[in-house]
Design a protein around this motif. Structure first.
Motif, mmCIF file in Angstrom:
data_model
loop_
_atom_site.group_PDB
_atom_site.id
_atom_site.type_symbol
_atom_site.label_atom_id
_atom_site.label_comp_id
_atom_site.label_asym_id
_atom_site.label_seq_id
_atom_site.Cartn_x
_atom_site.Cartn_y
_atom_site.Cartn_z
ATOM 1 N N ALA A 97 0.964 -1.008 0.105
ATOM 2 C CA ALA A 97 0.006 0.125 -0.482
ATOM 3 C C ALA A 97 0.544 1.286 0.321
ATOM 4 O O ALA A 97 0.652 2.415 -0.102
ATOM 5 C CB ALA A 97 -1.326 -0.407 1.026
ATOM 6 N N GLY A 98 1.943 1.097 0.392
ATOM 7 C CA GLY A 98 3.143 2.432 -0.131
ATOM 8 C C GLY A 98 3.229 2.855 1.614
ATOM 9 O O GLY A 98 3.644 4.099 1.530
ATOM 10 N N LEU A 99 1.972 2.397 2.400
ATOM 11 C CA LEU A 99 2.381 2.663 3.785
ATOM 12 C C LEU A 99 3.939 2.495 4.865
ATOM 13 O O LEU A 99 4.099 3.246 5.535
ATOM 14 C CB LEU A 99 1.520 2.906 4.734
ATOM 15 C CG LEU A 99 -0.035 2.789 4.219
ATOM 16 C CD1 LEU A 99 -1.335 2.179 4.819
ATOM 17 C CD2 LEU A 99 -0.162 4.453 4.132
ATOM 18 N N VAL A 100 4.922 2.059 4.298
ATOM 19 C CA VAL A 100 5.648 2.322 5.227
ATOM 20 C C VAL A 100 7.257 2.286 4.378
ATOM 21 O O VAL A 100 7.335 2.376 2.896
ATOM 22 C CB VAL A 100 6.521 0.641 5.376
ATOM 23 C CG1 VAL A 100 5.649 0.490 6.979
ATOM 24 C CG2 VAL A 100 6.117 -0.671 4.490
ATOM 25 N N TYR A 101 8.313 2.717 4.593
ATOM 26 C CA TYR A 101 9.414 2.792 3.224
ATOM 27 C C TYR A 101 11.073 2.039 4.470
ATOM 28 O O TYR A 101 10.784 2.305 5.845
ATOM 29 C CB TYR A 101 9.804 4.694 3.448
ATOM 30 C CG TYR A 101 9.687 5.964 4.530
ATOM 31 C CD1 TYR A 101 11.307 5.448 5.059
ATOM 32 C CD2 TYR A 101 8.540 5.621 4.806
ATOM 33 C CE1 TYR A 101 11.413 6.546 5.693
ATOM 34 C CE2 TYR A 101 8.608 6.777 5.661
ATOM 35 C CZ TYR A 101 10.142 7.220 6.509
ATOM 36 O OH TYR A 101 10.321 8.024 7.526
ATOM 37 N N PRO A 102 11.779 1.846 3.866
ATOM 38 C CA PRO A 102 13.441 1.708 4.784
ATOM 39 C C PRO A 102 14.059 2.820 4.540
ATOM 40 O O PRO A 102 13.928 3.867 3.708
ATOM 41 C CB PRO A 102 13.542 1.036 3.583
ATOM 42 C CG PRO A 102 13.290 1.375 1.984
ATOM 43 C CD PRO A 102 11.786 1.967 2.472
ATOM 44 N N ALA A 165 1.334 9.640 5.367
ATOM 45 C CA ALA A 165 0.046 9.005 4.402
ATOM 46 C C ALA A 165 -0.224 7.881 5.585
ATOM 47 O O ALA A 165 -1.903 7.937 4.568
ATOM 48 C CB ALA A 165 1.715 8.294 3.710
ATOM 49 N N ALA A 166 -0.747 7.195 6.211
ATOM 50 C CA ALA A 166 -1.520 6.474 6.992
ATOM 51 C C ALA A 166 -2.583 7.315 7.393
ATOM 52 O O ALA A 166 -3.575 6.848 7.290
ATOM 53 C CB ALA A 166 -0.711 5.491 7.901
ATOM 54 N N LEU A 167 -2.191 8.800 8.040
ATOM 55 C CA LEU A 167 -3.453 9.466 8.582
ATOM 56 C C LEU A 167 -3.658 9.896 7.121
ATOM 57 O O LEU A 167 -5.579 9.977 8.041
ATOM 58 C CB LEU A 167 -3.228 10.638 9.371
ATOM 59 C CG LEU A 167 -2.021 10.416 10.870
ATOM 60 C CD1 LEU A 167 -1.451 11.558 11.036
ATOM 61 C CD2 LEU A 167 -3.233 9.867 11.639
ATOM 62 N N ALA A 168 -4.138 9.799 6.039
ATOM 63 C CA ALA A 168 -4.639 10.464 4.884
ATOM 64 C C ALA A 168 -5.318 9.034 4.515
ATOM 65 O O ALA A 168 -6.899 9.266 3.608
ATOM 66 C CB ALA A 168 -3.916 10.867 3.530
#
Length: 295
Positions: A97-102, A165-168
């Motif tokens: 979902a593109g909600l985490v990043y390294p 992004a998560a809160l959005a």
């Protein structure tokens, strides 16, 4: 089964990385007593994702101490170390979902970044509820190619939640039910206070926040009873529950048992250790009285 008639489920979830002390005993007693009072179930979960500090010997001692206290769970203990696949599945969903990043900055580098900012700007860098400086999020803007190159180069990293992004993804405010004050209060969750929290690491597919959220759902926990030092973390857990489509349990954050200097009891010392108190001749009833509960 009708969910309204399902038994309420409580869990005591210690980390077997030290001695069971009076603070743990108080929390375990509360979970057990509250479960019995409503005809519910009392579970024990071993939060042993830190395999370096959590040892079989400490686990065996912890379970023996609980048995001596008369706190036998209604099912075999769940060991988090045996369920990494459950946490990895949740993490994979966040990645897709593109909600985490390294994120490649270490804690030391984050502290140094914050200190430099404060020196240059003369203003404090924001900190999370535990007092740690928030992650600046610089790695959020790395290109996919640069991320792949750094990972291929075996650089250590953590998977951080992109909080903005998560809160959005969330519609309306988040809240949770808190009963620690003797009433059912609705508390506003404020996950943004934590910034881009760690959900996993390169060599470990989870973190406390992710594993506790997934476990509570998988075990059907209806009531989370734990120390008030974990109250701020509930905001993160509510956000993860919402993102994963998981139910929200009730929460009850109780007072802590402190040492003679007014500090939180430590697992690393023998002060207040249940085993030592038992060897000194105290009974489980004595332990209950020591933590302010009736025998």
């Amino acid at each position: 089964m009708n969910p309204l008639s399902a038994p309420r489920i409580f869990r005591f979830a210690p980390s077997p990385n030290g001695l069971l002390h009076l603070g743990h005993a108080y929390s375990a007693f509360l979970n057990h007593d509250l479960a019995r009072a409503v005809g519910g179930r009392f579970l024990v979960r071993l939060e042993d994702i830190d395999r370096a500090r959590c040892t079989p010997a400490l686990e065996a001692r912890l379970l023996a101490d609980l048995e001596w206290l008369g706190l036998s769970p209604d099912a075999p203990p769940r060991r988090q170390s045996a369920h990494f696949a459950d946490y990895d599945a949740a993490l994979s969903g966040f990645r897709e979902a593109g909600l985490v990043y390294p994120a490649f900055m270490t804690r030391g580098e984050v502290k140094a970044f914050a200190a430099l900012h404060e020196e240059r700007e003369g203003a404090p860098w924001p900190r999370d509820p535990d007092g740690a400086p928030l992650y600046p999020g610089l790695d959020r803007y790395l290109s996919p190619a640069e991320r792949r190159a750094r990972i291929a180069d075996s650089q250590p990293f953590a998977w951080r939640l992109d909080m903005a992004a998560a809160l959005a993804r969330i519609e309306g405010p988040l809240s949770f039910t808190e009963t620690g004050n003797g009433a059912e209060d609705e508390v506003l969750a404020e996950p943004a206070l934590w910034g881009d929290v760690v959900l996993a690491r390169k060599d470990l597919p989870t973190s406390y926040h992710l594993s506790v959220t997934v476990d509570d759902a998988l075990q059907g926990v209806s009531d989370v009873v734990r120390g008030c030092d974990l109250l701020p973390s509930t905001s993160v857990h509510r956000l993860l529950q919402a993102l994963l489509g998981l139910p929200a349990p009730r929460y009850h954050h109780h007072e802590l048992i402190l040492d003679e200097d007014g500090r939180k009891l430590s697992k690393s010392g023998n002060a207040g250790a249940v085993r030592a108190l038992g060897e000194a001749g105290l009974t489980p009833a004595d332990i209950r009285r020591m933590v302010g509960l009736s025998a």
